[in-house]
Every structure is written in C-alpha cells, then in structure tokens.
Write a protein that holds these residues in place. Structure first.
Motif, mmCIF file in Angstrom:
data_model
loop_
_atom_site.group_PDB
_atom_site.id
_atom_site.type_symbol
_atom_site.label_atom_id
_atom_site.label_comp_id
_atom_site.label_asym_id
_atom_site.label_seq_id
_atom_site.Cartn_x
_atom_site.Cartn_y
_atom_site.Cartn_z
ATOM 1 N N ILE A 8 1.087 -1.268 0.051
ATOM 2 C CA ILE A 8 0.091 -0.303 0.300
ATOM 3 C C ILE A 8 0.965 1.310 -0.034
ATOM 4 C CG2 ILE A 8 -1.741 -1.311 1.202
ATOM 5 C CD1 ILE A 8 -0.924 0.378 3.853
ATOM 6 N N SER A 9 0.312 2.458 -0.447
ATOM 7 C CA SER A 9 1.124 3.500 -0.282
ATOM 8 C C SER A 9 0.906 4.501 0.852
ATOM 9 C CB SER A 9 0.983 4.321 -1.612
ATOM 10 O OG SER A 9 -0.120 4.520 -1.957
ATOM 11 N N ASP A 47 6.184 4.454 -3.842
ATOM 12 C CA ASP A 47 6.045 4.060 -5.313
ATOM 13 C C ASP A 47 6.017 5.354 -6.013
ATOM 14 O OD1 ASP A 47 5.232 2.826 -7.369
ATOM 15 O OD2 ASP A 47 4.006 1.288 -6.611
ATOM 16 N N GLU A 48 6.752 5.311 -7.025
ATOM 17 C CA GLU A 48 6.639 6.543 -7.872
ATOM 18 C C GLU A 48 5.509 6.531 -8.735
ATOM 19 O OE1 GLU A 48 10.230 6.384 -10.171
ATOM 20 O OE2 GLU A 48 11.716 6.785 -8.503
ATOM 21 N N SER A 49 4.852 5.433 -8.767
ATOM 22 C CA SER A 49 3.607 5.429 -9.708
ATOM 23 C C SER A 49 2.372 5.476 -9.021
ATOM 24 C CB SER A 49 3.461 4.090 -10.345
ATOM 25 O OG SER A 49 3.566 2.747 -9.535
ATOM 26 N N ARG A 50 2.334 6.175 -7.884
ATOM 27 C CA ARG A 50 1.269 6.451 -6.950
ATOM 28 C C ARG A 50 0.139 7.083 -7.743
ATOM 29 N NH1 ARG A 50 1.195 8.651 -0.621
ATOM 30 N NH2 ARG A 50 -1.255 8.869 -0.491
ATOM 31 N N GLN A 51 0.172 7.880 -8.555
ATOM 32 C CA GLN A 51 -0.859 8.657 -9.357
ATOM 33 C C GLN A 51 -1.760 7.312 -9.969
ATOM 34 O OE1 GLN A 51 2.348 8.757 -10.329
ATOM 35 N NE2 GLN A 51 2.706 8.795 -12.466
ATOM 36 N N SER A 52 -1.157 6.585 -10.154
ATOM 37 C CA SER A 52 -2.036 5.272 -10.882
ATOM 38 C C SER A 52 -2.791 4.373 -9.613
ATOM 39 C CB SER A 52 -1.234 4.345 -11.673
ATOM 40 O OG SER A 52 -0.444 3.531 -10.949
ATOM 41 N N GLU A 142 -2.929 3.026 -16.461
ATOM 42 C CA GLU A 142 -2.800 4.242 -17.578
ATOM 43 C C GLU A 142 -3.781 4.985 -17.516
ATOM 44 O OE1 GLU A 142 -1.505 5.038 -21.999
ATOM 45 O OE2 GLU A 142 -1.983 3.063 -21.413
ATOM 46 N N VAL A 143 -5.210 4.541 -17.491
ATOM 47 C CA VAL A 143 -6.363 5.296 -17.397
ATOM 48 C C VAL A 143 -6.475 6.318 -16.318
ATOM 49 C CG1 VAL A 143 -8.952 5.015 -17.414
ATOM 50 C CG2 VAL A 143 -7.624 3.833 -19.150
ATOM 51 N N ILE A 144 -6.165 5.524 -15.071
ATOM 52 C CA ILE A 144 -6.195 6.080 -13.637
ATOM 53 C C ILE A 144 -5.494 7.365 -13.713
ATOM 54 C CG2 ILE A 144 -5.878 5.899 -11.310
ATOM 55 C CD1 ILE A 144 -6.758 2.771 -11.478
ATOM 56 N N ALA A 145 -4.327 7.018 -14.022
ATOM 57 C CA ALA A 145 -2.966 8.033 -13.993
ATOM 58 C C ALA A 145 -3.086 9.208 -14.795
ATOM 59 C CB ALA A 145 -1.686 7.392 -14.218
#
Length: 525
Positions: A8-9, A47-52, A142-145
């Motif tokens: 989890i982030s 996690d650097e990809s938290r925006q997703s 990808e859609v979420i981010a």
C-alpha cells in the motif's frame, strides 16, 4: 494458515491507497467471505507510480501493518503469498488469487475451473494469463493516472477483450454446450478470471463512462453479469478514483479478431514464422567471423569433490546416470564460486534436482528453488521434507517477480530465452552465475532481451534476425555446424558478462555425452 502480503502507499482512519493489484486481491478476498485462514499483511512501500493507485474502504478488513516482509516472500514483488509451511511462497497476481481460493471455503473451489487449471499457466508462456495479470491491469493504471482529455481512442486492451468475447468459446467438451458464446471470460463458467478482469475493466468503464458505448457492447454485457448477477458490484464500488466529466465519441483500436486463449488455431500464421536456410546460417557466421570466439576450457571447479551421499535426482533409471553427470558438473562449479552464508538461487529449478544437491553440499548457505510451474514445486516440497534439508526455500514465480538479493545464480537447461533472463538477473544483481543453456532455437524476439547482447556482436553488424538464425543453427544437435552455432551464441553471452566486469569461463560438461546441450558458462564478479 497462509500469509498474504500486499503493498500500500498510505492508510488513514477510513481508507487505504494502494496499487490496483492490491485492490484486486482485497476485493476478491472479501468476495470469498474473507476466509479466516488467509491472514492479510499490509506493507507501506514508496512507489513512484502512486498516481495510478486507487483507494478503498478500510472498514471490515482484518489485517496488520508490517515494516518488513519475512522470507521467502521478501524475495518477491507483491502481491505474494507465504504458504503455511513457512518455506514456500507464491508471487504473481493470478497465482496469488489461486492460493486465496484454495484457502477459502469449499464452495468457492469451482472458480478454479476444470481440474483446478484456471490460470495455472504462467504469464511467461500463456497469452491469457499475461492478459489477465499484466496487460489489462497496466491499461487500467494508465487510465487512472493520465488519460488525456483530447484522446479519442479507447485502450487497446479493451479492444482485445472485446475481440476475445466475440469469438467462440474453447473449453473441455465444448460440444456439450449449446450456446458457445462468451457469457463469461473463459466461456460458459464463472471463474477466477472473471473476478480478476472485473476490477480493471470496471475502473476503465467508470473512469471513461463507457457503459453505453456500443463499440464495446460485449465487454459491457459481460461486466454487468459479473457485477450484478454475481454480486461483485458492492465490492468494486468501494474503489475511489477520479471520473471523466464528459461523454465523448470513442474510436476502437484495430486488433486481430481472435481469442486470447493460450492455443487458438486462428493465430497460427506459418508465413510469419522464421524458416532458416543454409545461406542464412552462412551469412550470420560470416558477419561474426571477425569477433574472437571465447575458447573452451576445463569446466570451472571440475576438481572439486562432491559429498559421496548427494541426493539422487528423481528421474527414470535409464536417465539417471546422465542426469547425475549433468548435475555434478554444475554443482562443482557452484561449490567453487560460493562462500559461506551465500544465498544461491536455482532458477527454473523444476522439482529441485540441482538445488537439493547444492543445499546438501553447502549447509551454511541458503538455496532458493525458483520456478513458475506449480506441479513441479509441489514435488519439490515433498522431496525437501524427504531429504530433511532445512536450508531450502521454494518460490513459485516468474523470473521478473524475483527481486531478492542473492550471491550465486544457477540454471540447468532453462529453455531458450529463459537462459538469457537468468544471466540478465545475475548480472543485474552482481551475482556469480553457473548456467548450462538449452533450446537455442527457442531464442526469439521478446520485450526484455535485445539480441545480440554483447558490444562485440552489436558492433560487427549482426542483426536480431541474424542472431536468431544462429540459435536455429545451434539446435542441429550433434553436428559440427550445430556445435559451432552453440559456441557462437554462448560467446555472445560470455562477452556480455565480460563487458560488465566478470571473469568468464566457457566449457563442455564432462563427459560431453551426458547431453547434447553441454555448454557450461561460469561468470564470477
């Protein structure tokens, strides 16, 4: 009791923010009535990809928060499932969900399908498993981010799913089903694949407001069956992410109208195959003729003495002597390069023939048997208990899910590209390697390895197509040309390791007759 480790982030009083894979595991666990013999451990990871990531409700969940994951689960990317024996783990979304179902009440076992084989094939060999575990999840992320406001094309993976659902079902005893259309993702039966796919598809459909989009009518119809007829909507409705405000006109990417099943005859295109001619072989050999080939030496560590009571491989009697000879060569090299307390990974281990010999001979070291085949590792667990070896861990995972720090990597006859993936994993970890390659003709274009690999082969102008030709040549087992092809391919592998600071040895197994795939590469940092 099994232990499920999920990344989890962040977490607060009400909600958890996590990668989509974690959400899929949590929602599936809840759908299965939260089996009490699956203990959930949440691990906060940067996690650097938290925006997703997505958020979901914390209420009703039973879990604990951990700072560190214990072995063997710590060797793998999450999600990962430690089995109750304490020495085995399973990594990869599909395999983890299979374990959750196996630990749930008997009423849910039907989700594993005929002979409990649903998604049993790993993503490295099954297009269908890869689609469920990697492709559609990546599309949802990808859609979420970031799905640009001016984008008019739907996600490619949604188009692939729509094409899949338009094809006839392919199941055991298909003739007994009058309706051969896809009510569910794999045909007429509700399976774990439907639960896995439902989450990323729901995210995409909700985010882009696609429920009435006619171009993906089959996907929408399937999703509504899972959400409403099977009661999954109340679970996915927990997910929070930003929705698009406006409807728009969408284009559907063009895809091949075929199913995503592992074996679909409509995808067989002989004209797309590479057929090697003698002139192709001669051309590739001429191109690399200016590169100084790595010469054969005596096998590294060939004078090392193995214990007299090494565990014998579990193979038919007619293969036993040759198998022992193969294993002894690699075991001696491994003993030569290893030090006390090293972690040694037997990649593509099968049921552990090589790993058990190493573990027996090096009791101060720990050995990991890593393979993606569930049945092989079931046998490995039985043999570990029979042999009483307490320094062996068993990991069911694809190579790319293994992230543990190790000192020595070994592999006997990993097929085709797998040998190169093992070498790459060792080089990335600055670990010594002992590799006996196999199936040179199985070398092919892939998304991880670019051929040729060494600076010398790249500089001489050999193309990827030309390199694959050398692999095909190397599969001419027992011929002079085949031997030369093997040497040229393995020279590329050796030069790659040398370019990264390794001392490298290329040898033939002793005796040469123990196998036609008898090259041995040892590289020590």
């Amino acid at each position: 009791m099994g232990d499920l480790y999920l990344a989890i982030s962040s977490i607060d009083e009400d909600r958890i923010v996590a990668p989509l894979e974690t959400a899929i595991c949590v929602l599936t666990h809840q759908y299965l009535d939260s089996p009490t013999n699956v203990k959930i451990h949440l691990v906060v990871q940067e996690d650097e990809s938290r925006q997703s990531h997505v958020s979901f409700k914390k209420s009703g969940m039973v879990f604990d928060l951990l700072r560190d994951i214990p072995p063997p689960a710590s060797y793998c990317l999450t999600p990962v499932f430690n089995l109750e024996d304490g020495i085995s783990c399973v990594a990869g979304l599909c395999s983890v969900l299979r374990q959750i179902i196996k630990h749930a009440d008997e009423q849910w076992k039907h989700l594993l399908g005929f002979r409990e084989a649903c998604l049993v094939a790993c993503a490295e060999v099954s297009m269908w498993t890869k689609f469920c575990e990697v492709d559609i999840v990546a599309a949802a992320k990808e859609v979420i981010a970031d799905w640009p406001a001016n984008r008019t094309s739907l996600p490619l993976q949604l188009a692939r799913l729509e094409a899949h659902l338009s094809q006839p079902i392919r199941v055991h005893n298909v003739g007994k089903f009058k309706d051969q259309s896809h009510k569910y993702a794999e045909g007429p039966l509700f399976l774990v694949t439907d639960l896995i796919l439902a989450v990323p598809v729901y995210v995409i459909m909700e985010k882009l407001q696609l429920w009435t989009e006619g171009k993906i009518a089959l996907t929408a119809k399937w999703a509504l069956v899972i959400l409403d007829e099977h009661g999954f909507r109340s679970h996915v409705a927990q997910l929070e992410f930003e929705r698009c405000e406006l409807h728009r006109s969408w284009d559907l990417p063009a895809v091949v109208r075929s199913s995503l099943y592992k074996r679909d005859p409509t995808r067989y295109k002989p004209r797309h195959k590479i057929f090697t001619q003698q002139s192709d072989i001669e051309s590739s050999m001429e191109i690399v003729s200016g590169v100084v080939a790595v010469e054969y030496e005596d096998p590294f560590g060939c004078h090392v003495e193995l214990p007299p009571d090494i565990p014998l491989p579990d193979v038919p009697d007619k293969r036993l002597d040759r198998k022992i000879q193969q294993l002894s060569n690699l075991a001696k090299s491994t003993l030569k390069v290893s030090k006390a307390n090293d972690l040694i990974v037997d990649f593509c281990s099968g049921s552990g023939h090589l790993g058990f010999i190493i573990a027996h001979a090096l009791p101060s070291c720990s050995v990991v048997l890593l393979d993606n085949k569930e049945k092989s590792l079931d046998r490995a667990r039985e043999r570990r208990e029979e042999l009483g070896l307490n320094n062996v861990y068993i990991v069911q995972a694809n190579l790319d899910y293994f992230v543990g720090k190790f000192q020595v990597g070994v592999s006997l006859h990993a097929c085709g590209v797998a040998s190169d993936l093992v070498i790459q994993k060792c080089l990335q970890s600055k670990a010594s390697l002992v590799v006996c390659p196999c199936c040179y003709g199985g070398i092919q274009t892939n998304h991880v390895i670019q051929y040729p690999q060494s600076p010398e082969y790249k500089e001489c102008g050999l193309t990827e197509r030309g390199y694959i030709v050398l692999g095909h040549c190397a599969d001419q087992a027992g011929t002079e040309q085949g031997e030369r092809g093997m040497k040229l391919v393995d020279t590329d592998r050796c030069l790659l390791a040398k370019s990264q600071g390794y001392c490298v040895s290329l040898a033939k197994l002793i005796p040469h007759s123990c196998t036609t795939r008898n090259n041995l590469i040892v590289a020590v940092i």
